[in-house]
Design a protein around this motif. Sequence first.
Motif, PDB file in Angstrom:
ATOM      1  N   ARG A 125       6.344   2.923 -11.412  1.00  0.00           N
ATOM      2  CA  ARG A 125       5.254   2.199 -10.746  1.00  0.00           C
ATOM      3  C   ARG A 125       5.673   0.814 -10.286  1.00  0.00           C
ATOM      4  O   ARG A 125       5.043   0.234  -9.426  1.00  0.00           O
ATOM      5  CB  ARG A 125       4.049   2.101 -11.681  1.00  0.00           C
ATOM      6  CG  ARG A 125       3.277   3.399 -11.702  1.00  0.00           C
ATOM      7  CD  ARG A 125       1.916   3.245 -12.306  1.00  0.00           C
ATOM      8  NE  ARG A 125       1.547   4.516 -12.906  1.00  0.00           N
ATOM      9  CZ  ARG A 125       1.624   4.769 -14.200  1.00  0.00           C
ATOM     10  NH1 ARG A 125       2.005   3.828 -15.038  1.00  0.00           N
ATOM     11  NH2 ARG A 125       1.298   5.949 -14.656  1.00  0.00           N
ATOM     12  N   ARG A 126       6.712   0.276 -10.838  1.00  0.00           N
ATOM     13  CA  ARG A 126       7.154  -1.063 -10.436  1.00  0.00           C
ATOM     14  C   ARG A 126       8.098  -1.032  -9.236  1.00  0.00           C
ATOM     15  O   ARG A 126       8.527  -2.063  -8.765  1.00  0.00           O
ATOM     16  CB  ARG A 126       7.851  -1.758 -11.608  1.00  0.00           C
ATOM     17  CG  ARG A 126       6.899  -2.233 -12.688  1.00  0.00           C
ATOM     18  CD  ARG A 126       7.553  -3.300 -13.535  1.00  0.00           C
ATOM     19  NE  ARG A 126       8.776  -2.820 -14.139  1.00  0.00           N
ATOM     20  CZ  ARG A 126       8.835  -2.168 -15.293  1.00  0.00           C
ATOM     21  NH1 ARG A 126       7.737  -1.918 -15.952  1.00  0.00           N
ATOM     22  NH2 ARG A 126       9.984  -1.760 -15.777  1.00  0.00           N
ATOM     23  N   GLN A 127       8.423   0.149  -8.752  1.00  0.00           N
ATOM     24  CA  GLN A 127       9.368   0.226  -7.637  1.00  0.00           C
ATOM     25  C   GLN A 127       8.715  -0.202  -6.334  1.00  0.00           C
ATOM     26  O   GLN A 127       7.510  -0.091  -6.154  1.00  0.00           O
ATOM     27  CB  GLN A 127       9.838   1.672  -7.462  1.00  0.00           C
ATOM     28  CG  GLN A 127      10.849   2.090  -8.470  1.00  0.00           C
ATOM     29  CD  GLN A 127      11.224   3.529  -8.266  1.00  0.00           C
ATOM     30  OE1 GLN A 127      10.592   4.254  -7.515  1.00  0.00           O
ATOM     31  NE2 GLN A 127      12.260   3.945  -8.940  1.00  0.00           N
ATOM     32  N   THR A 128       9.538  -0.685  -5.402  1.00  0.00           N
ATOM     33  CA  THR A 128       9.016  -0.981  -4.074  1.00  0.00           C
ATOM     34  C   THR A 128      10.026  -0.499  -3.046  1.00  0.00           C
ATOM     35  O   THR A 128      11.219  -0.457  -3.313  1.00  0.00           O
ATOM     36  CB  THR A 128       8.724  -2.479  -3.921  1.00  0.00           C
ATOM     37  OG1 THR A 128       8.535  -2.755  -2.539  1.00  0.00           O
ATOM     38  CG2 THR A 128       9.852  -3.341  -4.432  1.00  0.00           C
ATOM     39  N   ILE A 129       9.513  -0.106  -1.895  1.00  0.00           N
ATOM     40  CA  ILE A 129      10.419   0.413  -0.879  1.00  0.00           C
ATOM     41  C   ILE A 129      11.214  -0.706  -0.237  1.00  0.00           C
ATOM     42  O   ILE A 129      12.197  -0.476   0.441  1.00  0.00           O
ATOM     43  CB  ILE A 129       9.664   1.201   0.216  1.00  0.00           C
ATOM     44  CG1 ILE A 129       8.512   0.371   0.763  1.00  0.00           C
ATOM     45  CG2 ILE A 129       9.191   2.514  -0.311  1.00  0.00           C
ATOM     46  CD1 ILE A 129       7.864   0.987   1.975  1.00  0.00           C
ATOM     47  N   ALA A 130      10.771  -1.958  -0.442  1.00  0.00           N
ATOM     48  CA  ALA A 130      11.442  -3.062   0.235  1.00  0.00           C
ATOM     49  C   ALA A 130      12.716  -3.491  -0.477  1.00  0.00           C
ATOM     50  O   ALA A 130      13.552  -4.142   0.117  1.00  0.00           O
ATOM     51  CB  ALA A 130      10.496  -4.242   0.343  1.00  0.00           C
ATOM     52  N   ARG A 131      12.832  -3.147  -1.756  1.00  0.00           N
ATOM     53  CA  ARG A 131      14.027  -3.576  -2.488  1.00  0.00           C
ATOM     54  C   ARG A 131      14.591  -2.400  -3.260  1.00  0.00           C
ATOM     55  O   ARG A 131      13.895  -1.453  -3.603  1.00  0.00           O
ATOM     56  CB  ARG A 131      13.677  -4.696  -3.460  1.00  0.00           C
ATOM     57  CG  ARG A 131      13.559  -6.065  -2.833  1.00  0.00           C
ATOM     58  CD  ARG A 131      13.246  -7.099  -3.879  1.00  0.00           C
ATOM     59  NE  ARG A 131      11.996  -6.839  -4.582  1.00  0.00           N
ATOM     60  CZ  ARG A 131      10.798  -7.162  -4.092  1.00  0.00           C
ATOM     61  NH1 ARG A 131      10.695  -7.735  -2.920  1.00  0.00           N
ATOM     62  NH2 ARG A 131       9.711  -6.905  -4.769  1.00  0.00           N
ATOM     63  N   LYS A 132      15.835  -2.504  -3.565  1.00  0.00           N
ATOM     64  CA  LYS A 132      16.462  -1.504  -4.418  1.00  0.00           C
ATOM     65  C   LYS A 132      15.898  -1.665  -5.820  1.00  0.00           C
ATOM     66  O   LYS A 132      15.660  -2.778  -6.270  1.00  0.00           O
ATOM     67  CB  LYS A 132      17.970  -1.747  -4.452  1.00  0.00           C
ATOM     68  CG  LYS A 132      18.782  -0.471  -4.381  1.00  0.00           C
ATOM     69  CD  LYS A 132      20.249  -0.804  -4.265  1.00  0.00           C
ATOM     70  CE  LYS A 132      21.000   0.417  -3.821  1.00  0.00           C
ATOM     71  NZ  LYS A 132      22.303   0.084  -3.281  1.00  0.00           N
ATOM     72  N   SER A 133      15.663  -0.549  -6.493  1.00  0.00           N
ATOM     73  CA  SER A 133      15.114  -0.676  -7.842  1.00  0.00           C
ATOM     74  C   SER A 133      16.175  -1.226  -8.777  1.00  0.00           C
ATOM     75  O   SER A 133      17.363  -1.016  -8.586  1.00  0.00           O
ATOM     76  CB  SER A 133      14.651   0.691  -8.337  1.00  0.00           C
ATOM     77  OG  SER A 133      15.749   1.559  -8.383  1.00  0.00           O
ATOM     78  N   GLU A 134      15.696  -1.962  -9.771  1.00  0.00           N
ATOM     79  CA  GLU A 134      16.637  -2.661 -10.663  1.00  0.00           C
ATOM     80  C   GLU A 134      17.105  -1.708 -11.761  1.00  0.00           C
ATOM     81  O   GLU A 134      16.824  -1.896 -12.923  1.00  0.00           O
ATOM     82  CB  GLU A 134      16.028  -3.964 -11.206  1.00  0.00           C
ATOM     83  CG  GLU A 134      14.943  -3.894 -12.274  1.00  0.00           C
ATOM     84  CD  GLU A 134      13.619  -3.353 -11.760  1.00  0.00           C
ATOM     85  OE1 GLU A 134      12.701  -3.242 -12.575  1.00  0.00           O
ATOM     86  OE2 GLU A 134      13.490  -3.046 -10.549  1.00  0.00           O
ATOM     87  N   ALA A 135      17.789  -0.641 -11.396  1.00  0.00           N
ATOM     88  CA  ALA A 135      18.184   0.377 -12.354  1.00  0.00           C
ATOM     89  C   ALA A 135      19.221  -0.054 -13.326  1.00  0.00           C
ATOM     90  O   ALA A 135      19.404  -0.669 -14.106  1.00  0.00           O
ATOM     91  CB  ALA A 135      18.789   1.582 -11.643  1.00  0.00           C
ATOM     92  N   SER A 147       0.832  -1.206   0.000  1.00  0.00           N
ATOM     93  CA  SER A 147       0.000   0.000   0.000  1.00  0.00           C
ATOM     94  C   SER A 147       0.861   1.248   0.000  1.00  0.00           C
ATOM     95  O   SER A 147       0.594   2.207  -0.730  1.00  0.00           O
ATOM     96  CB  SER A 147      -0.908   0.033   1.229  1.00  0.00           C
ATOM     97  OG  SER A 147      -1.572  -1.179   1.352  1.00  0.00           O
ATOM     98  N   LEU A 148       1.911   1.227   0.817  1.00  0.00           N
ATOM     99  CA  LEU A 148       2.821   2.369   0.835  1.00  0.00           C
ATOM    100  C   LEU A 148       3.451   2.555  -0.538  1.00  0.00           C
ATOM    101  O   LEU A 148       3.553   3.672  -1.038  1.00  0.00           O
ATOM    102  CB  LEU A 148       3.921   2.133   1.865  1.00  0.00           C
ATOM    103  CG  LEU A 148       3.686   2.739   3.237  1.00  0.00           C
ATOM    104  CD1 LEU A 148       4.835   2.377   4.159  1.00  0.00           C
ATOM    105  CD2 LEU A 148       3.533   4.245   3.148  1.00  0.00           C
ATOM    106  N   ASP A 149       3.873   1.421  -1.118  1.00  0.00           N
ATOM    107  CA  ASP A 149       4.439   1.460  -2.462  1.00  0.00           C
ATOM    108  C   ASP A 149       3.500   2.160  -3.413  1.00  0.00           C
ATOM    109  O   ASP A 149       3.892   3.018  -4.184  1.00  0.00           O
ATOM    110  CB  ASP A 149       4.645   0.029  -2.987  1.00  0.00           C
ATOM    111  CG  ASP A 149       5.959  -0.530  -2.519  1.00  0.00           C
ATOM    112  OD1 ASP A 149       6.757   0.261  -2.012  1.00  0.00           O
ATOM    113  OD2 ASP A 149       6.157  -1.744  -2.661  1.00  0.00           O
ATOM    114  N   TRP A 150       2.226   1.754  -3.319  1.00  0.00           N
ATOM    115  CA  TRP A 150       1.252   2.295  -4.256  1.00  0.00           C
ATOM    116  C   TRP A 150       1.160   3.814  -4.106  1.00  0.00           C
ATOM    117  O   TRP A 150       1.164   4.549  -5.079  1.00  0.00           O
ATOM    118  CB  TRP A 150      -0.105   1.635  -4.007  1.00  0.00           C
ATOM    119  CG  TRP A 150      -1.083   2.012  -5.076  1.00  0.00           C
ATOM    120  CD1 TRP A 150      -1.252   1.385  -6.262  1.00  0.00           C
ATOM    121  CD2 TRP A 150      -1.961   3.131  -5.064  1.00  0.00           C
ATOM    122  NE1 TRP A 150      -2.188   2.039  -7.010  1.00  0.00           N
ATOM    123  CE2 TRP A 150      -2.639   3.122  -6.305  1.00  0.00           C
ATOM    124  CE3 TRP A 150      -2.253   4.148  -4.141  1.00  0.00           C
ATOM    125  CZ2 TRP A 150      -3.588   4.081  -6.634  1.00  0.00           C
ATOM    126  CZ3 TRP A 150      -3.192   5.101  -4.472  1.00  0.00           C
ATOM    127  CH2 TRP A 150      -3.851   5.059  -5.714  1.00  0.00           C
TER     128      TRP A 150
END
Lengths: 164, 155, 373
Positions: A154-164, A16-19
């Motif tokens: 939109r695919r990012q999440t706070i739990a993981r580093k984004s796959e940049a 939810s936070l991610d969203w």
Amino acid sequence: MGVLEGKFEDNVLVTSLDWVFNWARSSSPWPLSFGLACCAIEMMATGASRFDLDRFGAGAYRATPRQADIMIVAGTVTLKMGIRIRRLYEQMADPKYVISMGSCSNNGGPYWKYGYHVLKGVDEVIPVDVYVPGCPPRPESLLEGLIQLKDKIRRQTIARKSEA
Amino acid sequence: MTPREIEALLKERFGDRIPESRLDGLCSWSLVDPAAILEVARFVHDDEKLKMDHLELLGGVDYKDRIEVVYVVNSLTYHHRYTLKCRLPRDNPRIRTVESVWKVANWHEREAYDMFGIIFEGHSDLRRILCPDDWEGYPLRKDYTFPGKYHDMPV
Amino acid sequence: MNLDYSGDIMTLNMGPQHPSMHGVLRLELKTDGEVVVEAIPHIGYLHRCFEKHAENIEYPGVVPFTDRMDYVAAMNMELGYVLAVEKLMGIQVNDRVRYIRIIMAELNRIASHLVAAGTYGLDLGSWTPFLHCFRDREKILDFFEETCGARLLYNYNWIGGLMFDLPEGLERRIIEFLDYFEPLVEDLNRLLSYNYIFIKRTASVGIIPPEVAVSYGITGPNLRGSGIKFDVRRNEPYLGYEEFDFEVPVGKGEFGPVGSCYDRYMVRIWEVLQSCRIIRQAIAKLPPGDVHATIPKRVKPPVGEVYMRTECPRGELGYYIVSDGTSKPYRVKVKSPCFTVMSGFREYSRGAMIADIVAIVGSVDIVLVELDR
């Protein structure tokens, strides 16, 4: 995003936070008002009447890197400018994204072979999220690049580093 | 004035310091002794019949055995145009600056220095203009080799 | 202006990333409070080695690079280059090619001046004229796109001819566009040119006296803004511009001294109307013909050199080409109008306020790539 990294699984709270975060970030990616060469004119045209970048929440060009979310590298990056671009990127606040617009900033473009003073791709100095091909890309291409970037946000999440 | 008349006027005034000329419809030029360039420049700028008050172009050309400096001058009063050239040795090219005649020469000469390494004696501010200050070599010389790296960026 | 300063000089950097520096110009301002004692331009942030490329690429291949030099007026840039090479090779193009080139060059001049006016308004804080200008510019770009497939960088003028003939019915649509557009210039004037704030910001700022303009080799609208009537199209006609009836507008000093930012801006607006006149005449006279008739099989000019100048929207554009008889140019030197106009910046910006620096940079209408090449 790095602080909470690996501490949580995907659960109701995290998603939810991610969203919320991603909705906010992807709805108003304010670009840095920063044009280099030919592509900058197309970038201006994208922001002007016919193509209207404001539809995507990205019309508010900020003059200072500290207020900007995305940097559209529009044009040829020279060696003299490369150092400054890196500094501008470092001045931007996290989370920050880069759209490389046009062949020149993708890989040197037409100036690839004899350009002694041209950096062969802006990704030599800063990380790039979306590459928009074209010389110069049409405004539609830039809009498509922006939409791709929004999808990525939109695919990012706070739990993981984004796959940049 | 036609290029022929301009050439005759220069020849009459400077004699053997104008060693060579070529007149055609494309780009009529006269070769000027490098030592006399400032004098010739002042003459074409001030002379009542010439009044070439507009320096259009100043640039170098590398001919492998020599370097030429090209001055294209133009008159806003009479609308005629002429080209002056100076031949300089390739190693250590030096020539007097014409900054005092046309102010725009300041930047043009800085560019010629940046690209060809031509030293303009008496120039007020002879620095590189297009390339960064710590750039090595003169890019538009024919034997220029591309640098591998500039600071930590690959070229 | 009295340049008697109090003492403490502060150095302020403007650019390379600055919204009103038209790209990546950097100005080093020495300021005393709000007054700029000295503004030193630093260029080269967009030096992309055009002249080196031109030496290593065959003649026809240089045309796209000339496009990229002044991307706001690409038609005019390539026109200068192909005219120089044609002069060197002694090619005479037919009347249809000549007239289409004039139509395209003048349309591009209108588009370029619209960008100049729109962004100038943007620099001085008005957003609406920018939208209006870009709306009309898009219509011109549509014509270009229809003709050669590109919006910004065309590669349309080829050595000895054109890439394509005009598409069916384009002449009629251009005339329709002009009918629609000419009254809109008056609209723009009401919106921006005669706006009280705009006049206050520009009318007595950044004055370039005629003798300074000449000494610094300033050309084009900037020279004419200082009251000197010199236009290459009129004074050294190429492409048969002498057959056309048009006026060369000069700055009149309506709201302040001659040679101010306002004069330079107004010269551009008047030039837009003159370009419309030229296009109408060219379309009326457009003869039939084959635009590919004189394109040479191999571009291999004889040994020699040529200097050709044309009037591009930013001023006088010159190409000095040295040929050694091979299929690649030995040397191409570009006389860039923006380069000369910026070389005098130190002189005509002295004593201005910091906010006026933006007005002055906008009024000389520079394109940084052409400046740095």
